[in-house]
Scaffold this active site. Sequence first.
Site, PDB file in Angstrom:
ATOM      1  N   THR A  93      47.176   9.240  51.368  1.00  0.00           N
ATOM      2  CA  THR A  93      45.902   9.426  52.080  1.00  0.00           C
ATOM      3  C   THR A  93      45.159  10.547  51.369  1.00  0.00           C
ATOM      4  OG1 THR A  93      46.912   8.814  54.178  1.00  0.00           O
ATOM      5  CG2 THR A  93      44.827  10.010  54.281  1.00  0.00           C
ATOM      6  N   LYS A 168      40.800   4.289  56.464  1.00  0.00           N
ATOM      7  CA  LYS A 168      41.865   5.162  57.005  1.00  0.00           C
ATOM      8  C   LYS A 168      41.264   6.365  57.735  1.00  0.00           C
ATOM      9  CE  LYS A 168      45.851   7.453  57.137  1.00  0.00           C
ATOM     10  NZ  LYS A 168      47.031   7.085  57.847  1.00  0.00           N
ATOM     11  N   LYS A 243      44.727  17.186  58.473  1.00  0.00           N
ATOM     12  CA  LYS A 243      44.395  16.773  57.097  1.00  0.00           C
ATOM     13  C   LYS A 243      43.402  15.598  57.117  1.00  0.00           C
ATOM     14  CE  LYS A 243      46.238  14.271  53.178  1.00  0.00           C
ATOM     15  NZ  LYS A 243      47.329  13.533  52.552  1.00  0.00           N
TER      16      LYS A 243
HETATM   17  P1  NAD Z   1      55.927  14.185  51.756  1.00  0.00           P
HETATM   18  O1  NAD Z   1      55.474  15.569  51.524  1.00  0.00           O
HETATM   19  O2  NAD Z   1      57.158  13.929  52.560  1.00  0.00           O
HETATM   20  O3  NAD Z   1      56.092  13.391  50.362  1.00  0.00           O
HETATM   21  C1  NAD Z   1      55.303  13.623  49.228  1.00  0.00           C
HETATM   22  C2  NAD Z   1      56.247  13.682  48.039  1.00  0.00           C
HETATM   23  O4  NAD Z   1      55.473  13.791  46.851  1.00  0.00           O
HETATM   24  C3  NAD Z   1      57.172  14.901  48.081  1.00  0.00           C
HETATM   25  O5  NAD Z   1      58.514  14.466  48.059  1.00  0.00           O
HETATM   26  C4  NAD Z   1      56.780  15.691  46.831  1.00  0.00           C
HETATM   27  O6  NAD Z   1      57.882  16.329  46.205  1.00  0.00           O
HETATM   28  C5  NAD Z   1      56.235  14.583  45.958  1.00  0.00           C
HETATM   29  N1  NAD Z   1      55.362  15.069  44.885  1.00  0.00           N
HETATM   30  C6  NAD Z   1      54.334  15.958  44.955  1.00  0.00           C
HETATM   31  N2  NAD Z   1      53.765  16.110  43.741  1.00  0.00           N
HETATM   32  C7  NAD Z   1      54.450  15.295  42.895  1.00  0.00           C
HETATM   33  C8  NAD Z   1      54.359  15.004  41.514  1.00  0.00           C
HETATM   34  N3  NAD Z   1      53.444  15.594  40.740  1.00  0.00           N
HETATM   35  N4  NAD Z   1      55.229  14.117  40.984  1.00  0.00           N
HETATM   36  C9  NAD Z   1      56.159  13.516  41.754  1.00  0.00           C
HETATM   37  N5  NAD Z   1      56.318  13.748  43.078  1.00  0.00           N
HETATM   38  C10 NAD Z   1      55.469  14.636  43.634  1.00  0.00           C
HETATM   39  O7  NAD Z   1      54.668  13.436  52.433  1.00  0.00           O
HETATM   40  P2  NAD Z   1      54.684  12.030  53.209  1.00  0.00           P
HETATM   41  O8  NAD Z   1      54.805  12.266  54.683  1.00  0.00           O
HETATM   42  O9  NAD Z   1      55.620  11.104  52.518  1.00  0.00           O
HETATM   43  O10 NAD Z   1      53.171  11.583  52.982  1.00  0.00           O
HETATM   44  C11 NAD Z   1      52.737  11.038  51.751  1.00  0.00           C
HETATM   45  C12 NAD Z   1      51.310  10.568  51.916  1.00  0.00           C
HETATM   46  O11 NAD Z   1      51.242   9.599  52.952  1.00  0.00           O
HETATM   47  C13 NAD Z   1      50.328  11.681  52.303  1.00  0.00           C
HETATM   48  O12 NAD Z   1      49.130  11.473  51.619  1.00  0.00           O
HETATM   49  C14 NAD Z   1      50.174  11.499  53.807  1.00  0.00           C
HETATM   50  O13 NAD Z   1      48.931  11.978  54.286  1.00  0.00           O
HETATM   51  C15 NAD Z   1      50.296   9.997  53.933  1.00  0.00           C
HETATM   52  N6  NAD Z   1      50.759   9.520  55.242  1.00  0.00           N
HETATM   53  C16 NAD Z   1      51.793  10.110  55.877  1.00  0.00           C
HETATM   54  C17 NAD Z   1      52.199   9.635  57.116  1.00  0.00           C
HETATM   55  C18 NAD Z   1      53.353  10.271  57.848  1.00  0.00           C
HETATM   56  O14 NAD Z   1      53.524   9.975  59.055  1.00  0.00           O
HETATM   57  N7  NAD Z   1      54.174  11.092  57.215  1.00  0.00           N
HETATM   58  C19 NAD Z   1      51.549   8.541  57.696  1.00  0.00           C
HETATM   59  C20 NAD Z   1      50.506   7.929  56.998  1.00  0.00           C
HETATM   60  C21 NAD Z   1      50.106   8.419  55.770  1.00  0.00           C
END
Ligand code: NAD
Length: 293
Positions: A93, A168, A243
Amino acid sequence: MAVIGFIGLGNMGGPMAANLVKAGHQVVGYDLVPAAIDAAKAAGVTIGESPAAIAAAAEVVITMLPGGRHVLGVYGDIVPVSRPGTLLIDCSTIDVDSARKAHALAAEQGAASLDAPVSGGVGGASAGTLTFMAGGEADAFERARPILEAMGKKIVHCGGAGAGQAAKICNNMILGISMIGVCEAFVLAEKLGLSHQALFDVSSTSSGQCWSLTSYCPVPGPVPASPANRDYQPGFAAALMLKDLKLAQEAAQSAGAPTPLGAAAAQLYAMMNAQGEGGTDFSGIIRMLRGEG
Ligand code: NAD
């Protein structure tokens, strides 16, 4: 079955990559955090050396990263080495402007691209029941569809570049505003001596009906599965709601759209986060509205 690169194996990306493995794809993943890598390996994901090494060998590369700067940073590494015809799908997102920049980078290299953010949370990612909102060319969408279907149950093509991100943030702006509205109604009912169940029984079948009330009720009792019944453990954390509301406000300012309730919702969730409640489910904002804590 395709060779799929998967960059970002966190709370969402980890189980999404696992579902691609279950569907028979060869998934080569990458993350910066050792625990995320270990969990992905246990689910059958092969770990690549770097995002660039993965992209050079993959037909499809999916990113699931925290924000726009992370996505553009990774695209800066993977786009120059992608083969023409590679399909890049960003499921993070992020802001609409960054999403459009990512599409433009991909197009310069001859790669197809989609922005395809999700709703459904960690539970939906694990169960393979996410909703995908996709933006990009129709051809890219049709190529992506069977891959997205391995991770989700509803896949919607919303329009051109950035349309998925636009859908979204518009949806989550409705959600943030409606949750605060439902919470305010319960707080008022409490002050007026009206029981939670009575308000629920009336509003859930009246014109006040909405998802925040009937699927995610912010008081314990009427909807047993809602986070209110487990001390507001997320679910969908207030930090993530903030966010998304900030992204909606940025987009509203850049597009010149008046969103006074969206702005108020962003301010209220900023207050909740400032009180140290960012890890609490977003429906827990009812406690702040009551003046608790
Ligand atoms: P998270 O922080 O658990 O996962 C993100 C991952 O990206 C982390 O493991 C981090 O180490 C990795 N990362 C960051 N920079 C990196 C790079 N340069 N190379 C490789 N890996 C890298 O977050 P999440 O909850 O999995 O959310 C991910 C996305 O999905 C976000 O944009 C969030 O807004 C969206 N989202 C989350 C949810 C939710 O309920 N958690 C729901 C809908 C959408």
